[in-house]
Write a protein that holds these residues in place. Structure first.
Motif, PDB file in Angstrom:
ATOM      1  N   GLN A 186       2.427  -4.310 -32.764  1.00  0.00           N
ATOM      2  CA  GLN A 186       3.042  -4.553 -34.225  1.00  0.00           C
ATOM      3  C   GLN A 186       1.926  -4.833 -35.575  1.00  0.00           C
ATOM      4  O   GLN A 186       0.965  -5.848 -35.019  1.00  0.00           O
ATOM      5  CB  GLN A 186       4.824  -5.298 -34.187  1.00  0.00           C
ATOM      6  N   LEU A 187       1.722  -4.185 -36.369  1.00  0.00           N
ATOM      7  CA  LEU A 187       1.304  -4.198 -37.123  1.00  0.00           C
ATOM      8  C   LEU A 187       1.925  -4.661 -38.508  1.00  0.00           C
ATOM      9  O   LEU A 187       2.826  -4.180 -38.880  1.00  0.00           O
ATOM     10  CB  LEU A 187      -0.389  -2.816 -37.991  1.00  0.00           C
ATOM     11  N   VAL A 188       0.445  -5.891 -38.964  1.00  0.00           N
ATOM     12  CA  VAL A 188       1.502  -6.255 -40.438  1.00  0.00           C
ATOM     13  C   VAL A 188       0.086  -5.735 -41.434  1.00  0.00           C
ATOM     14  O   VAL A 188      -0.958  -6.221 -41.423  1.00  0.00           O
ATOM     15  CB  VAL A 188       1.776  -7.327 -40.999  1.00  0.00           C
ATOM     16  N   VAL A 189       0.767  -4.714 -42.480  1.00  0.00           N
ATOM     17  CA  VAL A 189      -0.156  -4.556 -43.640  1.00  0.00           C
ATOM     18  C   VAL A 189       0.060  -5.292 -44.832  1.00  0.00           C
ATOM     19  O   VAL A 189       0.356  -5.757 -45.237  1.00  0.00           O
ATOM     20  CB  VAL A 189      -0.313  -3.220 -43.897  1.00  0.00           C
ATOM     21  N   VAL A 214       3.876   0.156 -37.718  1.00  0.00           N
ATOM     22  CA  VAL A 214       3.253  -1.430 -38.886  1.00  0.00           C
ATOM     23  C   VAL A 214       4.743  -1.573 -38.953  1.00  0.00           C
ATOM     24  O   VAL A 214       6.295  -0.706 -39.097  1.00  0.00           O
ATOM     25  CB  VAL A 214       3.364  -0.658 -40.305  1.00  0.00           C
ATOM     26  N   THR A 215       5.512  -3.097 -38.859  1.00  0.00           N
ATOM     27  CA  THR A 215       6.690  -3.353 -39.253  1.00  0.00           C
ATOM     28  C   THR A 215       6.696  -4.455 -40.987  1.00  0.00           C
ATOM     29  O   THR A 215       7.435  -4.728 -40.748  1.00  0.00           O
ATOM     30  CB  THR A 215       6.996  -4.717 -37.909  1.00  0.00           C
ATOM     31  N   ILE A 216       5.873  -4.390 -40.904  1.00  0.00           N
ATOM     32  CA  ILE A 216       5.486  -5.199 -42.583  1.00  0.00           C
ATOM     33  C   ILE A 216       4.868  -4.737 -43.430  1.00  0.00           C
ATOM     34  O   ILE A 216       3.591  -4.866 -43.024  1.00  0.00           O
ATOM     35  CB  ILE A 216       6.312  -6.824 -42.553  1.00  0.00           C
ATOM     36  N   VAL A 217       4.973  -4.524 -44.348  1.00  0.00           N
ATOM     37  CA  VAL A 217       3.477  -4.451 -45.668  1.00  0.00           C
ATOM     38  C   VAL A 217       4.268  -5.990 -46.868  1.00  0.00           C
ATOM     39  O   VAL A 217       5.103  -5.678 -46.545  1.00  0.00           O
ATOM     40  CB  VAL A 217       3.492  -2.539 -46.181  1.00  0.00           C
ATOM     41  N   SER A 218       2.568  -5.872 -46.715  1.00  0.00           N
ATOM     42  CA  SER A 218       2.730  -7.420 -47.351  1.00  0.00           C
ATOM     43  C   SER A 218       2.175  -6.946 -49.408  1.00  0.00           C
ATOM     44  O   SER A 218       1.418  -6.225 -49.632  1.00  0.00           O
ATOM     45  CB  SER A 218       1.972  -8.702 -47.359  1.00  0.00           C
ATOM     46  N   THR A 219       3.709  -7.335 -50.232  1.00  0.00           N
ATOM     47  CA  THR A 219       2.826  -6.838 -51.366  1.00  0.00           C
ATOM     48  C   THR A 219       2.644  -7.469 -52.090  1.00  0.00           C
ATOM     49  O   THR A 219       2.530  -7.350 -53.563  1.00  0.00           O
ATOM     50  CB  THR A 219       4.418  -5.851 -51.791  1.00  0.00           C
ATOM     51  N   GLY A 220       2.119  -8.584 -52.082  1.00  0.00           N
ATOM     52  CA  GLY A 220       1.688  -9.832 -52.916  1.00  0.00           C
ATOM     53  C   GLY A 220       1.761 -11.595 -51.714  1.00  0.00           C
ATOM     54  O   GLY A 220       2.189 -11.773 -50.973  1.00  0.00           O
ATOM     55  N   PRO A 221       1.349 -12.312 -52.695  1.00  0.00           N
ATOM     56  CA  PRO A 221       1.126 -13.662 -51.936  1.00  0.00           C
ATOM     57  C   PRO A 221       2.629 -14.306 -51.564  1.00  0.00           C
ATOM     58  O   PRO A 221       2.243 -15.349 -50.909  1.00  0.00           O
ATOM     59  CB  PRO A 221       0.120 -14.269 -52.652  1.00  0.00           C
ATOM     60  N   GLU A 222       3.587 -14.350 -52.603  1.00  0.00           N
ATOM     61  CA  GLU A 222       4.045 -15.182 -52.637  1.00  0.00           C
ATOM     62  C   GLU A 222       5.245 -14.511 -51.274  1.00  0.00           C
ATOM     63  O   GLU A 222       5.174 -13.880 -50.607  1.00  0.00           O
ATOM     64  CB  GLU A 222       5.313 -15.138 -53.637  1.00  0.00           C
ATOM     65  N   ARG A 223       6.227 -16.125 -50.817  1.00  0.00           N
ATOM     66  CA  ARG A 223       6.440 -15.277 -49.406  1.00  0.00           C
ATOM     67  C   ARG A 223       7.263 -14.612 -49.626  1.00  0.00           C
ATOM     68  O   ARG A 223       7.450 -14.076 -48.474  1.00  0.00           O
ATOM     69  CB  ARG A 223       7.510 -17.549 -49.198  1.00  0.00           C
ATOM     70  N   GLN A 224       8.428 -14.741 -50.412  1.00  0.00           N
ATOM     71  CA  GLN A 224       9.508 -13.183 -50.449  1.00  0.00           C
ATOM     72  C   GLN A 224       8.568 -11.297 -50.495  1.00  0.00           C
ATOM     73  O   GLN A 224       9.000 -10.773 -50.517  1.00  0.00           O
ATOM     74  CB  GLN A 224      10.299 -13.157 -51.561  1.00  0.00           C
TER      75      GLN A 224
END
Ligand code: GDP
Ligand code: IMO
Ligand code: MG
Length: 426
Positions: free
Chosen positions: A325-328, A407-417
């Motif tokens: 799985q990929l995290v972007v 793709v299982t997670i898309v990260s939208t900023g540096p914060e944990r949440q």
């Protein structure tokens, strides 16, 4: 139970620390398996920011144990500094931070050798982080190294001096430097006190017993697959195996014990230090990515080179790692673009190729780009994947198709949440 793995699929700094810290809530143990203080993993939560170098990124989850595996190289000085940082925010690390006895030690003279070797390379230099990584792994494979377990031996100082003398001999091959050996040695010996205070374990037994008793384990990669000593852009690489196979060696688990392999890629691409980077942008677009993505090294502060995402390169590292799985990450950095590009192939000597050439340093390849429509809007406040702009979802769909992994997670900023789940990660 199996060991899940998180690792970087590019040239490092993909956002591994953030994702490990987030997912750690569902694990019992996080283990580092290679690399050392060349790594800089940034965690941001509750208004705090931490950059971890040696300590696994599960340390801020109070329920969880963290293991520095045998494949890691440890500089006791850096480790002590990190631990001081943890103490300052009242993180209870005692009994939760374990060190494998078989992990190798970085001596002050390893750092001095790293600097001397880089300086001697002149224009050919690798852009090492100067943390002594290469010389320490050289002593490990050369069967000269000092290990964590050795610090409890009666003849530890004798062993230290023998290795130091060998290094001083080697340093004579290089021009004299102004490395303050005496001062650094003093700090090093003082910092051993902190290392001695940590629980030393036979990591391979510890982790296999944990697996047997049903513990959920996450292995945290450092660097990225394109910096792997065997498969990266040699010689512009680090000195360890950063790919999934390195987990088995760096922790002492069998290949059959590997579970999910979570590969992380930025929505674009960066590299710090020297070496080939086919999709690097030398124009204002590259500058924009650097500024918008705040692309400055977490360990050395150096500006990172920036470019478009490279699917030829990612297909290669997905293959090498068995990514399931990929995290972007850093998708938000592309928020203000009307057009996004990805390299789908290369042109080499007029031919379209789909494979990385033997030595990217010596052949010139021209990336063939495909364009995607940008979403041109902020993602602030979006917590569900369904709420994402349709153009962003179309881009992620294209990545899945091109790379043949979900793709299982898309990260939208540096914060944990600041991330959106697209699928079930673990
Ligand atoms: P690592 O070495 O893979 O852990 O990554 P680094 O910490 O060296 O670099 C990643 C940088 O990007 C850090 O400054 C993170 O705080 C930041 N970061 C991580 N994920 C995101 C994201 O989704 N968006 C943005 N804008 N920044 C991110
Ligand atoms: P994380 O874990 C990015 C690069 C250095 C240099 C090369 C060799 O934060 O992703 P070394 O000090 O290992 O001998 O340097 O590898 N490098 C990294 N680049 N992120 C890292 O770690 C890196 N660790 C090493 O810049 O080009
Ligand atoms: Mg980093």
């Amino acid at each position: 139970m199996k060991v899940d793995v998180i690792l970087g699929l590019q040239w490092g700094d993909e956002g591994k620390g953030k994702i490990v810290d987030y997912l750690a809530k569902d694990y019992d143990l996080v283990a580092r398996f290679q690399g050392g203080p060349n790594a800089g993993h940034t965690l941001k939560f509750d208004g705090l920011k931490f950059v971890l170098h040696t300590v696994p990124s599960g340390i801020f989850r109070p329920h969880l144990t963290n293991l520095i595996g045998n494949g890691v190289v440890i500089d006791p000085i850096t480790l002590e500094k990190e631990i001081e940082g943890l103490k300052a925010v009242n993180v209870d690390y005692k009994d939760r931070l374990l060190v494998s006895k078989k992990a190798h030690l970085i001596l002050p003279t390893h750092r001095s050798l790293d600097a001397a070797s880089e300086a001697a390379k002149g224009k050919e230099k690798i852009g090492s982080t100067l943390r002594g990584i290469g010389p320490t792994y050289m002593d490990k494979t050369g069967r000269n190294g000092l290990r964590v377990g050795d610090i409890l031996l009666d003849n530890f100082e004798e062993k230290y001096n023998a290795l130091k003398e060998k290094h001083l001999g080697l340093l004579k091959l290089y021009p004299e430097s102004n490395f303050d050996l005496e001062g650094e040695e003093k700090k090093w010996f003082e910092s051993l006190k902190t290392l001695r205070s940590l629980k030393q374990v036979d990591g391979e037994y510890f982790i296999n017993n944990a697996l047997k008793s049903g513990k959920k384990i996450l292995a945290e990669g450092a660097q990225g697959s394109m910096l792997d000593i065997d498969f990266g852009t040699y010689p512009f690489v680090t000195s360890s195996n950063t790919v999934t196979a390195g987990v088995c060696i760096g922790l002492g688990i069998a290949p059959s014990k590997i579970g999910e392999v979570i590969g992380i890629s930025k929505a674009y691409c960066t590299r710090v230090g020297a070496g080939p980077f086919p999709t690097e942008l030398h124009d204002e677009m590259g500058d924009f990515l650097r500024k918008e993505g705040m692309e400055f090294g977490a360990t050395t502060g150096r500006p990172r080179r920036c470019g478009w995402i490279d699917l030829v390169q990612l297909r290669y590292t997905i293959m090498l790692n068995g990514v399931t799985q990929l995290v972007v990450t850093k998708i938000d950095v592309l928020n203000n673009f009307s057009e996004i590009k990805a390299s789908t192939n290369y042109l080499s000597e007029g031919k379209k190729i789909n494979q990385l050439p033997y030595d990217l340093s010596n052949v010139s390849v021209d990336p063939v780009y495909k364009s995607y429509e940008g979403w041109n809007k902020s993602l602030d406040g979006i917590t569900e994947y369904d709420e994402m702009p349709s153009t962003l979802k179309a881009y992620i769909d294209e990545l899945e198709k091109e790379l043949e992994v979900p793709v299982t997670i898309v990260s939208t900023g540096p914060e944990r949440q600041e991330l959106v789940m697209k699928g079930v990660a673990i």
